[in-house]
Write a protein that holds these residues in place. Sequence first.
Motif, PDB file in Angstrom:
ATOM      1  N   LYS B 246       0.836  -1.027  -0.085  1.00 61.48           N
ATOM      2  CA  LYS B 246       0.108  -0.076   0.070  1.00 61.48           C
ATOM      3  C   LYS B 246       0.783   1.274   0.017  1.00 61.48           C
ATOM      4  CE  LYS B 246      -3.778   0.376   2.395  1.00 61.48           C
ATOM      5  NZ  LYS B 246      -4.691  -0.013   3.331  1.00 61.48           N
ATOM      6  N   ASP B 247       1.851   1.189   0.688  1.00 61.50           N
ATOM      7  CA  ASP B 247       2.961   2.353   0.453  1.00 61.50           C
ATOM      8  C   ASP B 247       3.354   2.763  -0.855  1.00 61.50           C
ATOM      9  OD1 ASP B 247       2.524   2.521   3.401  1.00 61.50           O
ATOM     10  OD2 ASP B 247       4.543   1.646   3.808  1.00 61.50           O
ATOM     11  N   GLU B 248       3.730   1.672  -1.307  1.00 58.20           N
ATOM     12  CA  GLU B 248       4.359   1.960  -2.685  1.00 58.20           C
ATOM     13  C   GLU B 248       3.276   2.522  -3.616  1.00 58.20           C
ATOM     14  OE1 GLU B 248       7.072  -1.972  -2.605  1.00 58.20           O
ATOM     15  OE2 GLU B 248       6.354  -1.569  -4.778  1.00 58.20           O
ATOM     16  N   GLU B 249       2.049   1.975  -3.477  1.00 57.14           N
ATOM     17  CA  GLU B 249       0.809   2.491  -4.201  1.00 57.14           C
ATOM     18  C   GLU B 249       0.635   4.194  -3.940  1.00 57.14           C
ATOM     19  OE1 GLU B 249      -2.369  -0.086  -3.721  1.00 57.14           O
ATOM     20  OE2 GLU B 249      -1.013  -1.936  -4.292  1.00 57.14           O
ATOM     21  N   GLN B 250       0.855   4.301  -2.925  1.00 52.82           N
ATOM     22  CA  GLN B 250       0.601   5.743  -2.278  1.00 52.82           C
ATOM     23  C   GLN B 250       1.737   6.573  -2.512  1.00 52.82           C
ATOM     24  OE1 GLN B 250      -0.735   5.703   1.932  1.00 52.82           O
ATOM     25  NE2 GLN B 250      -2.781   4.725   1.221  1.00 52.82           N
ATOM     26  N   GLY B 251       2.888   6.057  -2.864  1.00 55.49           N
ATOM     27  CA  GLY B 251       4.116   6.799  -3.167  1.00 55.49           C
ATOM     28  C   GLY B 251       4.660   7.297  -1.898  1.00 55.49           C
ATOM     29  N   LYS B 252       4.419   6.638  -0.707  1.00 56.39           N
ATOM     30  CA  LYS B 252       4.968   6.997   0.431  1.00 56.39           C
ATOM     31  C   LYS B 252       6.641   6.710   0.753  1.00 56.39           C
ATOM     32  CE  LYS B 252       2.642   5.826   4.856  1.00 56.39           C
ATOM     33  NZ  LYS B 252       1.346   5.536   5.382  1.00 56.39           N
ATOM     34  N   ALA B 253       7.088   7.355   1.260  1.00 57.88           N
ATOM     35  CA  ALA B 253       8.557   6.978   1.553  1.00 57.88           C
ATOM     36  C   ALA B 253       8.845   5.982   2.364  1.00 57.88           C
ATOM     37  CB  ALA B 253       9.418   8.311   1.914  1.00 57.88           C
ATOM     38  N   THR B 254       9.698   5.042   2.220  1.00 58.45           N
ATOM     39  CA  THR B 254       9.937   3.860   3.158  1.00 58.45           C
ATOM     40  C   THR B 254      11.484   3.610   3.195  1.00 58.45           C
ATOM     41  OG1 THR B 254       9.895   1.935   1.543  1.00 58.45           O
ATOM     42  CG2 THR B 254       7.786   2.618   2.588  1.00 58.45           C
ATOM     43  N   PHE B 255      12.002   2.772   4.113  1.00 61.63           N
ATOM     44  CA  PHE B 255      13.369   2.318   4.145  1.00 61.63           C
ATOM     45  C   PHE B 255      13.824   1.955   2.625  1.00 61.63           C
ATOM     46  CE2 PHE B 255      12.546   2.337   8.725  1.00 61.63           C
ATOM     47  CZ  PHE B 255      13.585   3.490   8.932  1.00 61.63           C
ATOM     48  N   VAL B 256      12.772   1.288   2.096  1.00 62.94           N
ATOM     49  CA  VAL B 256      13.323   0.523   0.917  1.00 62.94           C
ATOM     50  C   VAL B 256      13.201   1.500  -0.326  1.00 62.94           C
ATOM     51  CG1 VAL B 256      12.309  -1.358  -0.970  1.00 62.94           C
ATOM     52  CG2 VAL B 256      12.195  -1.751   1.549  1.00 62.94           C
ATOM     53  N   SER B 257      12.379   2.376  -0.260  1.00 62.05           N
ATOM     54  CA  SER B 257      12.193   3.192  -1.336  1.00 62.05           C
ATOM     55  C   SER B 257      13.250   4.311  -1.316  1.00 62.05           C
ATOM     56  CB  SER B 257      10.737   4.031  -1.426  1.00 62.05           C
ATOM     57  OG  SER B 257      10.691   5.183  -0.573  1.00 62.05           O
ATOM     58  N   LEU B 258      13.724   4.500  -0.335  1.00 61.64           N
ATOM     59  CA  LEU B 258      14.851   5.608   0.126  1.00 61.64           C
ATOM     60  C   LEU B 258      16.252   5.003  -0.037  1.00 61.64           C
ATOM     61  CD1 LEU B 258      13.138   7.516   3.024  1.00 61.64           C
ATOM     62  CD2 LEU B 258      13.850   8.448   0.680  1.00 61.64           C
ATOM     63  N   MET B 259      16.552   3.646   0.398  1.00 62.53           N
ATOM     64  CA  MET B 259      17.896   3.086   0.429  1.00 62.53           C
ATOM     65  C   MET B 259      17.847   1.981  -0.698  1.00 62.53           C
ATOM     66  SD  MET B 259      17.751   2.171   4.469  1.00 62.53           S
ATOM     67  CE  MET B 259      19.694   1.942   4.609  1.00 62.53           C
ATOM     68  N   GLY B 260      16.794   1.464  -1.316  1.00 62.57           N
ATOM     69  CA  GLY B 260      16.729   0.302  -2.258  1.00 62.57           C
ATOM     70  C   GLY B 260      17.032  -0.973  -1.408  1.00 62.57           C
ATOM     71  N   ALA B 261      16.360  -2.009  -1.768  1.00 61.19           N
ATOM     72  CA  ALA B 261      16.161  -3.103  -1.160  1.00 61.19           C
ATOM     73  C   ALA B 261      17.418  -3.986  -0.450  1.00 61.19           C
ATOM     74  CB  ALA B 261      15.473  -4.195  -2.021  1.00 61.19           C
ATOM     75  N   GLU B 262      18.592  -3.859  -1.482  1.00 58.71           N
ATOM     76  CA  GLU B 262      19.793  -4.631  -0.932  1.00 58.71           C
ATOM     77  C   GLU B 262      20.422  -3.738   0.298  1.00 58.71           C
ATOM     78  OE1 GLU B 262      20.442  -7.650  -1.493  1.00 58.71           O
ATOM     79  OE2 GLU B 262      18.571  -7.528  -2.341  1.00 58.71           O
ATOM     80  N   ALA B 263      20.622  -2.585   0.164  1.00 55.73           N
ATOM     81  CA  ALA B 263      21.086  -1.667   1.226  1.00 55.73           C
ATOM     82  C   ALA B 263      20.219  -1.928   2.312  1.00 55.73           C
ATOM     83  CB  ALA B 263      21.263  -0.424   0.814  1.00 55.73           C
ATOM     84  N   ALA B 264      18.963  -1.997   2.286  1.00 58.48           N
ATOM     85  CA  ALA B 264      17.877  -2.071   3.367  1.00 58.48           C
ATOM     86  C   ALA B 264      18.248  -3.474   4.146  1.00 58.48           C
ATOM     87  CB  ALA B 264      16.410  -1.783   3.030  1.00 58.48           C
ATOM     88  N   ARG B 265      18.239  -4.421   3.355  1.00 59.39           N
ATOM     89  CA  ARG B 265      18.417  -5.770   3.868  1.00 59.39           C
ATOM     90  C   ARG B 265      19.993  -5.705   4.798  1.00 59.39           C
ATOM     91  NH1 ARG B 265      15.493  -9.228   1.596  1.00 59.39           N
ATOM     92  NH2 ARG B 265      16.100  -8.184  -0.595  1.00 59.39           N
ATOM     93  N   ALA B 266      20.876  -5.395   4.042  1.00 56.18           N
ATOM     94  CA  ALA B 266      22.158  -5.135   4.844  1.00 56.18           C
ATOM     95  C   ALA B 266      22.181  -4.305   6.048  1.00 56.18           C
ATOM     96  CB  ALA B 266      23.144  -4.518   3.876  1.00 56.18           C
ATOM     97  N   GLN B 267      21.265  -3.192   6.244  1.00 53.75           N
ATOM     98  CA  GLN B 267      21.185  -2.388   7.358  1.00 53.75           C
ATOM     99  C   GLN B 267      20.421  -3.163   8.401  1.00 53.75           C
ATOM    100  OE1 GLN B 267      22.523   0.405   8.001  1.00 53.75           O
ATOM    101  NE2 GLN B 267      20.924   1.552   9.413  1.00 53.75           N
TER     102      GLN B 267
END
Lengths: 301, 301
Positions: B246-267
Amino acid sequence: MGLTLADDVLGRGLALVQREIDSAFDAILPVPEDSRARLVEAMRYAVIGGGKRVRPLLVVTVAEMYGANRSGAIRAACALEAIHVYSLIHDDLPCMDDDDLRHGKPTAHKAFDEATAVLAGDSLHALAFELLADERVSADPFIRSELVLTLATASGHKGMAGGQMMDIAAETEEFDLHTVTRLQQLKTGALLMAAVEMGAILGKLPDEGRGHLRNYARDIGLAFQIADDLLDHEGDQELAGKALRKDEEQGKATFVSLMGAEAARAQAHALSEQAIGHLAQHGKEADLLRALARFVVERDR
Amino acid sequence: MGLTLADDVLGRGLALVQREIDSAFDAILPVPEDSRARLVEAMRYAVIGGGKRVRPLLVVTVAEMYGANRSGAIRAACALEAIHVYSLIHDDLPCMDDDDLRHGKPTAHKAFDEATAVLAGDSLHALAFELLADERVSADPFIRSELVLTLATASGHKGMAGGQMMDIAAETEEFDLHTVTRLQQLKTGALLMAAVEMGAILGKLPDEGRGHLRNYARDIGLAFQIADDLLDHEGDQELAGKALRKDEEQGKATFVSLMGAEAARAQAHALSEQAIGHLAQHGKEADLLRALARFVVERDR
C-alpha cells in the motif's frame, strides 16, 4: 454562560477552575516543530476553552475539602477532563453520533479531519494517565496509582465506554427506565463518580468515609442527565451549541420519553435536593458542591 | 508460523507467552450479560489469538532477567499488548489505513462495525492502565506508577500516536531518510522501547543500568521496521495476513524506497547484530533477546 440561575459562588468557582485548567493544558501541550504539530493543535483545539469544567471543579473542591494542595488537584482534574474530552471527540465522529457542532464550534473531525480526530482523542486518552502518574499530581506513588486505577476503571468497558456501547444499542433496542438509568449511570455517571473519588484519594480520605460523596455524585449525575434530556427536549439549540432532539428523532428512550417532562423535572429536582442532603456533615467548605447540585438542574445549556 | 528461521528457543518462548497472554485476557474480559456484551466481544476478538506477542515477550524476558515474578510481568505485558492492539484497531479504521484484514482475519470494524471498533479500541486503551495500576502487577505502588508513566508517554502524542500522525503526513509530504527513521522510532519504536523499560522497572533495575537495554530495543525496533518495509515490498500477502504494497501505491517514502532493497536488507542485519552486541554483559538469560533480534530480520511475515 447559562450560570445566571446558579449561585454566584458557583460562577466564581467555575470561572477560576476554567482559567486554571486552560492554563495548565496550554503549558502541558506545547506545539512541536515537526509533523506532529497538527496532532497537538487538534488536542489543544478540543481541550482548551469550551466546556463547563464541572468534573474538574468536583475533583478540586473535594480534594481541597480534605486538605490536598490545589496545584496537584488541578493536574488530576486535567487528566479527568482529558478523558471527558477524548470521549466527546470520538463520540462526535461520523461513525458514532456524527455531530458537527460542540460547544458552539465545529467538532474536531470537522475542524481537522477524521484521522486526526481519532488520534487526538487517543492522545488525550494517553495524556490523562501520563499526567496522573507524574509526581506533580502527588509525591505519594500510592495516591498516583489509585488515581490511575479509579479513572481507568471508570472510563473503560465497565464504565463510560460500556455506557456508550449501551447507548448505541438503545438506538435499536427498547430500553425501560431501569436500563436507561443504568446506561446513564455508566455513560456520564461513572466519570462524575470518579471525580469525587479522585478528590477523596488526593485528600487521603479513607475508603469508608467516601460513601456520602459517592451518593452525592450518583444523585447529581442522574439529575444532570435528566436535565440534559429535558434540555434536549425543550432547549435552545443555539444556546446549547450542539444539535438537539436527535434522540427523539431516532425514537431513543430517554428519561423524558419514559417519564414525561413534568415527572422528569420533578425527579431531577428531588435528586438535586437529595444530593445536597448527603453533604449535611459539611459546613461552608461544601458550598460549591451544593451550588453545583442546584446548577445541574437549573442550567439552560 | 514463520518462526522456522528463528531459534527454537524463540519459538518456545513466544508460544509460551502467547498462551499466557491469551489465558490472562480470557480471565480479565468476561462477557457481561447486558448490551455491553458486544463491546467486550469485540475487545476479545481483537486481543485474544493472533499477533506474535513480541512486545509481551520483551517485557517478560527482561523482567525475569532481573528477578521479577512472571505473573506480574504477564499482566504488565497484557497492558502493553492492549495498547498495541487498540492502536491496530484504530489504525485499521476506514478514516485511517482502511484495512480489511489483520492477522488473516477481518479487522474489528469489519467483524463488528465502526462504532464498536472505536469503542473497543478505547476500552482496551483504558484497560491497559487499569491493569498496570492493579496490585497484581506489583505490590509496590512506585513500580505501578512508573509503569503507567512509561506506557502512557510512549503511546501518546510524544510517542506512538505522534508517529502515526507523522505517518499520515508522509502520504502528502516528501520525507527523507532522517524523517522516516524518526517517524518509525515513534510509531513502532516507542512501544518496543517501553517494553524493555517496563521489564526493567519490574526488575527494579536502576535507571542508569538500562542504557544497554534501550540501545538493544532501539536497534531491533529499527531492524523490525526495515524488515517490515522489505516484507511489504517482497512478501507474500497471504502469509502476511494483511494487505501489502500500500505504501508503494501511495508513493509513501519507506526504508526500501529511500535506500533500495539490498542496502535496506544489509542495514537490517547490521542493526540486528548491533542489538545482540548490546547484550554482551548477559549470559544465557538473554538468549531469548538474542534470538528475537535475529528473528525480526529473518521472519517471513
